[in-house]
Structure formats: C-alpha cells, structure tokens
Design a protein around this motif. Structure first.
Motif, PDB file in Angstrom:
ATOM      1  N   GLY A  78     -11.359  31.112  59.719  1.00 59.77           N
ATOM      2  CA  GLY A  78     -11.728  32.404  59.135  1.00 59.77           C
ATOM      3  C   GLY A  78     -13.073  32.383  58.431  1.00 59.77           C
ATOM      4  N   CYS A  79     -13.424  33.527  57.881  1.00 54.28           N
ATOM      5  CA  CYS A  79     -14.734  33.649  57.233  1.00 54.28           C
ATOM      6  C   CYS A  79     -14.670  34.736  56.163  1.00 54.28           C
ATOM      7  CB  CYS A  79     -15.791  34.017  58.276  1.00 54.28           C
ATOM      8  SG  CYS A  79     -17.426  34.173  57.549  1.00 54.28           S
ATOM      9  N   ASN A  80     -15.356  34.476  55.028  1.00 56.61           N
ATOM     10  CA  ASN A  80     -15.387  35.456  53.930  1.00 56.61           C
ATOM     11  C   ASN A  80     -16.735  36.129  53.792  1.00 56.61           C
ATOM     12  OD1 ASN A  80     -12.853  34.567  53.346  1.00 56.61           O
ATOM     13  ND2 ASN A  80     -13.385  33.454  51.482  1.00 56.61           N
ATOM     14  N   ASN A  81     -17.640  35.916  54.741  1.00 54.22           N
ATOM     15  CA  ASN A  81     -19.029  36.295  54.460  1.00 54.22           C
ATOM     16  C   ASN A  81     -19.439  37.710  54.849  1.00 54.22           C
ATOM     17  OD1 ASN A  81     -20.011  33.894  53.177  1.00 54.22           O
ATOM     18  ND2 ASN A  81     -19.543  32.910  55.128  1.00 54.22           N
ATOM     19  N   PHE A  82     -18.823  38.274  55.817  1.00 54.95           N
ATOM     20  CA  PHE A  82     -19.115  39.661  56.201  1.00 54.95           C
ATOM     21  C   PHE A  82     -20.603  39.931  56.412  1.00 54.95           C
ATOM     22  CE2 PHE A  82     -14.934  39.821  54.302  1.00 54.95           C
ATOM     23  CZ  PHE A  82     -14.248  40.614  55.205  1.00 54.95           C
ATOM     24  N   CYS A  83     -21.233  39.136  57.235  1.00 53.68           N
ATOM     25  CA  CYS A  83     -22.583  39.482  57.686  1.00 53.68           C
ATOM     26  C   CYS A  83     -22.426  40.821  58.419  1.00 53.68           C
ATOM     27  CB  CYS A  83     -23.122  38.412  58.627  1.00 53.68           C
ATOM     28  SG  CYS A  83     -23.173  36.787  57.829  1.00 53.68           S
ATOM     29  N   THR A  84     -23.372  41.723  58.220  1.00 55.06           N
ATOM     30  CA  THR A  84     -23.118  43.102  58.633  1.00 55.06           C
ATOM     31  C   THR A  84     -23.082  43.313  60.144  1.00 55.06           C
ATOM     32  OG1 THR A  84     -25.469  43.566  58.375  1.00 55.06           O
ATOM     33  CG2 THR A  84     -24.045  44.152  56.529  1.00 55.06           C
ATOM     34  N   TYR A  85     -23.562  42.314  60.907  1.00 55.67           N
ATOM     35  CA  TYR A  85     -23.562  42.445  62.376  1.00 55.67           C
ATOM     36  C   TYR A  85     -22.341  41.780  63.006  1.00 55.67           C
ATOM     37  CZ  TYR A  85     -25.287  37.759  61.537  1.00 55.67           C
ATOM     38  OH  TYR A  85     -25.410  36.481  61.061  1.00 55.67           O
ATOM     39  N   CYS A  86     -21.525  41.090  62.209  1.00 53.66           N
ATOM     40  CA  CYS A  86     -20.568  40.140  62.776  1.00 53.66           C
ATOM     41  C   CYS A  86     -19.119  40.624  62.688  1.00 53.66           C
ATOM     42  CB  CYS A  86     -20.727  38.806  62.060  1.00 53.66           C
ATOM     43  SG  CYS A  86     -19.646  37.542  62.712  1.00 53.66           S
ATOM     44  N   ILE A  87     -18.400  40.408  63.769  1.00 56.91           N
ATOM     45  CA  ILE A  87     -17.018  40.874  63.857  1.00 56.91           C
ATOM     46  C   ILE A  87     -16.014  39.786  63.427  1.00 56.91           C
ATOM     47  CG2 ILE A  87     -16.705  40.220  66.300  1.00 56.91           C
ATOM     48  CD1 ILE A  87     -15.601  43.593  64.901  1.00 56.91           C
ATOM     49  N   VAL A  88     -16.509  38.549  63.292  1.00 53.42           N
ATOM     50  CA  VAL A  88     -15.599  37.417  63.071  1.00 53.42           C
ATOM     51  C   VAL A  88     -14.661  37.576  61.857  1.00 53.42           C
ATOM     52  CG1 VAL A  88     -15.535  34.941  62.465  1.00 53.42           C
ATOM     53  CG2 VAL A  88     -16.921  35.733  64.376  1.00 53.42           C
ATOM     54  N   PRO A  89     -15.158  38.017  60.685  1.00 53.10           N
ATOM     55  CA  PRO A  89     -14.216  38.132  59.558  1.00 53.10           C
ATOM     56  C   PRO A  89     -13.058  39.093  59.858  1.00 53.10           C
ATOM     57  CG  PRO A  89     -16.470  38.254  58.781  1.00 53.10           C
ATOM     58  CD  PRO A  89     -16.533  38.332  60.280  1.00 53.10           C
ATOM     59  N   TYR A  90     -13.287  40.036  60.775  1.00 51.30           N
ATOM     60  CA  TYR A  90     -12.231  40.993  61.118  1.00 51.30           C
ATOM     61  C   TYR A  90     -11.276  40.410  62.166  1.00 51.30           C
ATOM     62  CZ  TYR A  90     -15.885  43.835  59.016  1.00 51.30           C
ATOM     63  OH  TYR A  90     -16.853  44.305  58.162  1.00 51.30           O
ATOM     64  N   GLY A 104     -15.868  24.990  61.640  1.00 49.70           N
ATOM     65  CA  GLY A 104     -15.529  26.064  60.704  1.00 49.70           C
ATOM     66  C   GLY A 104     -16.602  27.121  60.833  1.00 49.70           C
ATOM     67  N   GLN A 105     -16.297  28.373  60.506  1.00 44.16           N
ATOM     68  CA  GLN A 105     -17.341  29.410  60.589  1.00 44.16           C
ATOM     69  C   GLN A 105     -18.435  29.124  59.581  1.00 44.16           C
ATOM     70  OE1 GLN A 105     -17.209  31.325  63.011  1.00 44.16           O
ATOM     71  NE2 GLN A 105     -15.062  31.343  63.593  1.00 44.16           N
ATOM     72  N   ASN A 106     -18.051  28.532  58.455  1.00 46.94           N
ATOM     73  CA  ASN A 106     -19.030  28.111  57.454  1.00 46.94           C
ATOM     74  C   ASN A 106     -18.497  26.858  56.772  1.00 46.94           C
ATOM     75  OD1 ASN A 106     -20.854  27.757  55.423  1.00 46.94           O
ATOM     76  ND2 ASN A 106     -20.164  29.515  54.214  1.00 46.94           N
ATOM     77  N   SER A 122     -23.088  25.853  59.700  1.00 45.92           N
ATOM     78  CA  SER A 122     -23.470  25.624  58.326  1.00 45.92           C
ATOM     79  C   SER A 122     -24.230  26.845  57.808  1.00 45.92           C
ATOM     80  CB  SER A 122     -24.388  24.397  58.389  1.00 45.92           C
ATOM     81  OG  SER A 122     -24.875  24.051  57.167  1.00 45.92           O
ATOM     82  N   HIS A 123     -23.674  27.541  56.831  1.00 44.78           N
ATOM     83  CA  HIS A 123     -24.368  28.733  56.303  1.00 44.78           C
ATOM     84  C   HIS A 123     -25.399  28.302  55.257  1.00 44.78           C
ATOM     85  CE1 HIS A 123     -25.205  32.643  54.746  1.00 44.78           C
ATOM     86  NE2 HIS A 123     -24.223  33.235  55.397  1.00 44.78           N
ATOM     87  N   PRO A 124     -26.652  28.736  55.406  1.00 47.05           N
ATOM     88  CA  PRO A 124     -27.692  28.285  54.465  1.00 47.05           C
ATOM     89  C   PRO A 124     -27.376  28.604  52.999  1.00 47.05           C
ATOM     90  CG  PRO A 124     -28.687  29.358  56.359  1.00 47.05           C
ATOM     91  CD  PRO A 124     -27.208  29.571  56.481  1.00 47.05           C
ATOM     92  N   ASN A 171     -26.869  41.058  55.094  1.00 45.32           N
ATOM     93  CA  ASN A 171     -25.977  40.498  54.060  1.00 45.32           C
ATOM     94  C   ASN A 171     -25.864  38.979  54.177  1.00 45.32           C
ATOM     95  OD1 ASN A 171     -24.270  40.666  51.821  1.00 45.32           O
ATOM     96  ND2 ASN A 171     -22.421  40.694  53.098  1.00 45.32           N
ATOM     97  N   ARG A 172     -27.003  38.330  54.429  1.00 46.53           N
ATOM     98  CA  ARG A 172     -26.966  36.876  54.609  1.00 46.53           C
ATOM     99  C   ARG A 172     -27.000  36.117  53.269  1.00 46.53           C
ATOM    100  NH1 ARG A 172     -25.083  34.209  58.666  1.00 46.53           N
ATOM    101  NH2 ARG A 172     -26.680  32.591  58.633  1.00 46.53           N
ATOM    102  N   LYS A 173     -27.429  36.774  52.214  1.00 47.92           N
ATOM    103  CA  LYS A 173     -27.389  36.206  50.850  1.00 47.92           C
ATOM    104  C   LYS A 173     -28.279  34.976  50.639  1.00 47.92           C
ATOM    105  CE  LYS A 173     -22.821  37.961  49.643  1.00 47.92           C
ATOM    106  NZ  LYS A 173     -21.935  38.090  50.759  1.00 47.92           N
TER     107      LYS A 173
END
Ligand code: SF4
Length: 455
Positions: A161-173, A205-207, A248-250, A287-289
């Motif tokens: 799973g993933c908690n990041n919700f990048c605005t283009y990405c469907i993975v967290p859903y 892992g997604q991140n 790996s999320h920066p 929303n890459r933070k």
C-alpha cells in the motif's frame, strides 16, 4: 477431490514488480493445487490476467487481451478466465468487465490474492462466476507460496500500500494504506530463500523509505525497525550476496539509509529515485512533498557517500499545467544528474485521481514533442555513462540467455547495468567477473575474465 489437479494455467502480468511478485504468488498457489504452467493462454485451462492501472496503455492492452479469451472459452467449456490486480479495485472497470466481457469467470483484487485457490475451486465445482473484491484489509497474510521467475534472485515484499497520494497516481486507491510486515517475517523469508539458492533479493514496497516494522513478540511491539535498520539486519544474513530495493520516495530518504550504503557491503550501489519533474511548481501540483533543491541535495549526498553509485529515475512529461519553462527545468535536472537510466512517461489521465480533474491538461502534440526531447537527453547521459565502463571489470549476476543476441548470456552489475557476454549455461545464477568491452546506450557488452567472482 482436487478438481484443479492437472489443469494447465497461464498468467499474463501487466505492470510493476509488485504485480510480477503477486503473479509469482498466484503461480505458487496454483502449483500447490497440482496445476501445471504453460507458456500461452491458448494452451491453458485457466488464464489469469494480473492487471495494472498506472498507465493508460496497460488498460488498453488488458482489454485487448481480455477480448482474445472469448475464442478460447468457446473451444473449451471447462476453461476458466480470471482477472485480478489493481484495475479490479476500481468499480467502473469491474462494471465494464461484467458488461462487455461475459466470458470472465473470476474477478478478485489486490487484497485477497490468498483467496484465489478457494474461488477457483468453487468455480470449477459449481460452474458459477465469482466476483470478490475487498476494499482494504489490515492484516498481512504470510507464508503464501511463490513460484519464482528466477532460481537465483527473488522479490520480497516488505510492505504493502501507499499513504502518499501523489495527485496523478491511482495506487493508494487500488492498493490501500501502508501496511508493514514484521521484520522477523522478512528475515525468515530471506533466510529461507538463501537456503533455496537465492543470492540476490529485491525488497519491494511503493515507498520502502517509509517502512516502519514492529517486532512480533509482545515485548517488541513498541520497537520500530525502520528501513535502514532492516537493511543492516539483512546484510548479516549469511549466504545472501546482494540486496536491492524498489521504490524509494525522495521525501523519506534518510541520512541513515545513505550511511547504510557505506556500511552494508551487500547493499548494491544503485538507487532508483523517482524525481517525476524538475520544476518546483509541478512537484507541488503532483503533491510530491520535496523540492528540486532537496532532490539534488540527496543525489549529491548519495554520490559523495557512495562513489560510482548508479542512479535511475521516473519522469512524467506533460503533467497538467506544465509550461515550457517547467519542462526546461526537468531537462536541466536530467542533464545535471546524468541518470544511468530513466523510465519516461507521458502523463495520462487516471480516473479517480485529483489530477484527472485539473482543467489545464496539456495537448498530446506538446507532450510528445517534450517527451522526445527528454528521451534524447536521458539517452545521451546513459550512453555517456556506459561508455566510461569500457575496460572496467564488473561483478555480474548472470540471469540467463540474452534475448537480444544469439549465444550470449545476460546479467546485471551491482549498479543494475545490463551486460551481455558470451558464455555457457553453467554460469546462470552465478556472479562472475566481466571485463566490459563496449558501452552502448542501454547496455554493456563484455567477456568473462573470472568464472566465480570473489567478494
Ligand atoms: S508514492 Fe506516489 S507515485 Fe508512488 S505509489 Fe504512492 S502515490 Fe503512487
């Protein structure tokens, strides 16, 4: 009675390593039931299509493949058509499959893969369709079997799973919120794999940088093991030779992890660090933070701490609102970092994501024009970096026969560079010293100088 015994199956996988590994698990479960894998869907009694929803072209390829199953079903009434994966976590896709592809017998999602054998048995017995999707789940099912693609290397999920919700990405859903495996379970799995002949693991892992595992025993549940801690623990696993990870999320890459590269000899000198854009305003809209400056600072720290580390990335071109100036910032970042490779993507609308609703979508012609310029810049850096390998001796884990050239083997350096070289099948699965004789844009070519590389 085992109704599945002797049935032939074929799995078609779209998408990322997560999906590939899920398919390995599905394959392992089918083999436990006495089924036998075949190379094509036409020869099979059971076809499983494991779907991906990240890119638009994966959607199109999925529906095209699904259409082809109709003929197989007509010829073989016992045939069972199954679809699973990220796309099946989206209601509008399920509705389309039910309506337009009535030959599909089983739909399951990303959270209930462990249930697949039961669903299959039920369909084989009762000849009814089953559509079973779970929204999300808290627990992690351990000890599922896997039929690995390679004997000598393996994927190991450390989190889901993933908690990041990048605005283009469907993975967290589609994959739900982050869930971490216990470090003991990961270690047990890796030790088991090493006992089975595996010498390289890729932690998935997604991140992975946000991994926070907790001990299993009551007295250990407050002890948090972060990703760097996990690397140190795995580095001590006897017999394991290489550790990789993805992705790996920066924003979460810690100095502690950079230090782990220095301290852990088994951690390969390679990082896949998705940047997505070189423009701060686009990074914010995504929303890459993190900022461009922060990203470049990470690359600086990594290359300083780990000389020779290879760096790859993901870049999206044509995100809504991307101006020519924004794109130029991406190009200049690519030229500055000099990536060893990059996965470059045209932005495509993913229904259900915030960016799908943005009204400043970029025309396709502009996206394509920028994409071509980006690919040229990436290829130039990659060719330049690869040319510098000529004359070097690299330790290469041999994966198998090359599909690109007759009578050659193929493998990966520690830095994940693809190397082709002449050799016999006895080298497959071993780490050998290869002298690089040619550096091309996408791969290296070389010759064996020592059959068994010393560590
Ligand atoms: S980190 Fe962002 S891009 Fe990666 S899976 Fe999560 S939401 Fe998607």
């Amino acid at each position: 009675m085992n109704l599945l015994e002797g049935r032939k199956y074929n799995i078609i996988t779209f998408g990322c390593q997560m999906n590939e590994h899920d398919s390995e698990t599905i394959s392992g479960m089918l083999q436990e039931k006495g089924c036998r894998e075949v190379l094509t869907k036409e020869e099979s009694d059971i076809t499983v299509i494991n779907t991906c929803s990240i890119r638009e072209n994966a959607d199109k390829r999925f529906f095209g493949t699904l259409g082809q199953l109709k003929k197989i079903k007509e010829k073989n009434p016992q045939y069972i058509a199954c679809v699973c994966g990220c796309m099946m976590q989206q209601q509008h896709i399920i509705d389309t499959v039910k309506k337009k592809y009535p030959w599909v017998d089983i739909i399951f999602g990303t959270h209930n893969i462990d249930r697949f054998p039961q669903l299959l048995e039920k369909v084989a017995c009762e000849k009814q369709k089953i559509f079973e999707i779970m929204e999300d789940r808290q627990d992690i099912v351990e000890n599922l079997p896997a039929k690995r693609l390679f004997r000598h290397k393996a994927f190991v999920n450390i989190m889901y799973g993933c908690n990041n919700f990048c605005t283009y990405c469907i993975v967290p859903y589609t994959r739900g919120r982050e869930k971490n495996r216990h470090p003991e379970d990961i270690l047990d799995e890796v030790r088991g794999l090493v006992g089975d002949g595996v010498n390289e693991v890729t932690l998935l892992g997604q991140n992975v940088n946000s991994y926070r595992g907790r001990g299993k025993k009551a007295e250990d549940t407050d002890t948090v093991c972060d990703f760097a801690d996990l690397i140190y623990m795995l580095n001590d696993v006897e017999g394991l030779e290489r550790i990789r990870f993805m992705t790996s999320h920066p924003k979460d890459l810690s100095d502690k992890l950079i230090q782990a590269y220095v301290d852990c000899d088994k951690l390969c000198n390679y990082i896949h660090l998705p940047v997505q854009s070189g423009s701060d305003s686009i990074l914010q809209a995504m929303n890459r933070k993190y900022s461009r400056e922060h990203y470049l600072e990470l690359v600086r720290k990594l290359t300083e701490a780990v000389p020779g580390i290879t760096v790859s990335t993901d870049i999206i071109v044509g995100f809504p609102g991307e101006t020519e100036a924004d794109f130029e910032e991406t190009l200049s970042l690519v030229k500055q970092v000099k990536y060893d490779s990059a996965f470059t993507f045209l932005y495509s609308i993913r229904k259900g994501t915030p960016a799908a609703e943005y009204d400043d979508q970029i025309p396709e012609s502009i996206k394509h024009e920028r994409f071509n310029r980006l690919v040229d810049a990436v290829n130039e850096a990659s060719a330049h970096n690869n040319a510098a390998y000529v004359g070097r001796i690299e330790k290469v884990l041999v994966d198998g026969r090359s599909k690109r050239k007759d009578n050659t083997l193929t493998g990966r350096t520690e830095g994940f560079k693809l190397v082709d070289f002449p050799g016999d099948d006895s080298l497959i699965g071993q780490i050998v010293n290869i002298e690089i004789t040619e550096g091309k844009t996408f791969s290296l070519f070389g010759k064996v100088v020592q059959r068994h590389a010393a560590f």
